[in-house]
Design a protein around this motif. Structure first.
Motif: not given
Length: 308
Positions: A121-129, A166-171, A265-277
């Motif tokens: 549930t912690s992912l829903v609004v975050n991912i969509g936004t 996505a390959g961006a440089y992130v600050i 959600l595809a990234l979550v399933k692949e272990g590339k995006l982790r939820p932070i509760v």
């Protein structure tokens, strides 16, 4: 069923635990979900205060809650993607702070098997936004530079991970313990906005994703390249500064559906995006949970545990 209601507009003392009728399917496209966990979002607090009444009116008594995770109990006749017993996540317009919720099929997705209900549930609004700001509107592509203000918050942390994948440089701008968190999520730079001047350290950014708002938002125009973008999910940016710096500056209101969650959600399933509760509360502790969010400085999402 047990639910949380706002009996009036105001501070958290207007929140009450109530017994209300369990919702019943009245539309052939609806899904009835037994709620296991629900997220606590800043929007819930804004609706409670009454400041949103002109642009998003609610009628009292009101059951808040914009995103949930739970188990499908029943489905309408035309629902084809879900069956009773499925573990799902869903976006609700309201009603998430309750033991059961009705949601249209188009706003439901299967819960990633590698997440708990609280994490899901912690992912829903975050991912969509994040999808709306970074990609649908921001058109962020590989090699571009993005600055995320409030990168250790619930949505910001998700943005960091999706942008990096996505390959961006992130600050990311953060403070305190958020620095280590944001770096662990893959950010190329983590700037402590309380100790460092972002405008002196960052230049020629393609996109600024503002998750914090406040006076610091105006400074962010200086870090963008001409023609860059400044999108905020908190407050509308200055039109005057946008013209001065030749920036596409807008407030982004996300229209979240199951489709908007697909990439994340595809990234979550692949272990590339982790939820932070950040912290969990019981449903009955909804007032304390909202006060905890309102106090600020939360790294990650606050979640209500509705049913074990």
């Amino acid at each position: 069923m047990k639910a949380i209601q706002y009996k009036a507009f105001g501070n958290s003392d207007v929140i009450e635990v109530a017994e209300i009728p369990q919702p019943e399917i009245s539309n052939e496209n609806q899904v009835l979900i037994q709620v296991k966990a629900a997220s606590v979002n800043p929007l819930d607090i804004k609706l409670r205060s009454g400041i949103m009444q002109q642009i998003r009116p609610v009628y009292l008594p009101f059951v808040p809650g914009a995103d949930i995770a739970g188990i499908v109990v029943a489905t309408g006749e035309k629902v084809t993607q879900f069956n009773a017993g499925d573990q799902v996540i869903a976006v609700t317009s309201a009603g998430g702070y309750a033991e059961y919720a009705l949601v249209n099929e188009s706003r439901v997705a299967l819960k990633p098997a590698n997440t708990s209900f609280e994490e899901a549930t912690s992912l829903v609004v975050n991912i969509g936004t994040a999808q709306s700001v970074l990609f649908d509107e921001g058109k962020l592509t590989k090699g571009q530079k993005v600055l995320i203000q409030g990168a250790a918050g619930a949505t910001g942390a998700t943005m960091v991970q999706m942008a990096k994948n996505a390959g961006a440089y992130v600050i990311g701008t953060v403070s305190g313990q958020g620095i280590a968190l944001v770096k662990s999520l893959g950010a190329d730079e983590a700037i402590d906005y309380k100790l460092q001047d972002v405008t002196a350290l960052v230049k020629a950014v393609d996109l600024v994703a503002d998750c914090a708002g406040g006076e610091s938002q105006n400074k962010l125009f200086k870090v963008l390249r001409p023609g860059g973008k400044l999108f905020s999910i908190v407050t509308p940016p200055s039109a005057e500064l946008a013209e001065k710096y030749q920036i596409d500056a807008r407030f982004i209101s996300s229209n979240i559906s199951a489709n908007s969650l697909t990439c994340g959600l595809a990234l979550v399933k692949e272990g590339k995006l982790r939820p932070i509760v950040a912290k969990t509360f019981s449903l009955e502790e909804a007032a304390q949970a909202q006060d905890f969010v309102l106090a600020g400085g939360v790294n990650g999402k606050v979640v209500l545990v509705v049913a074990q």
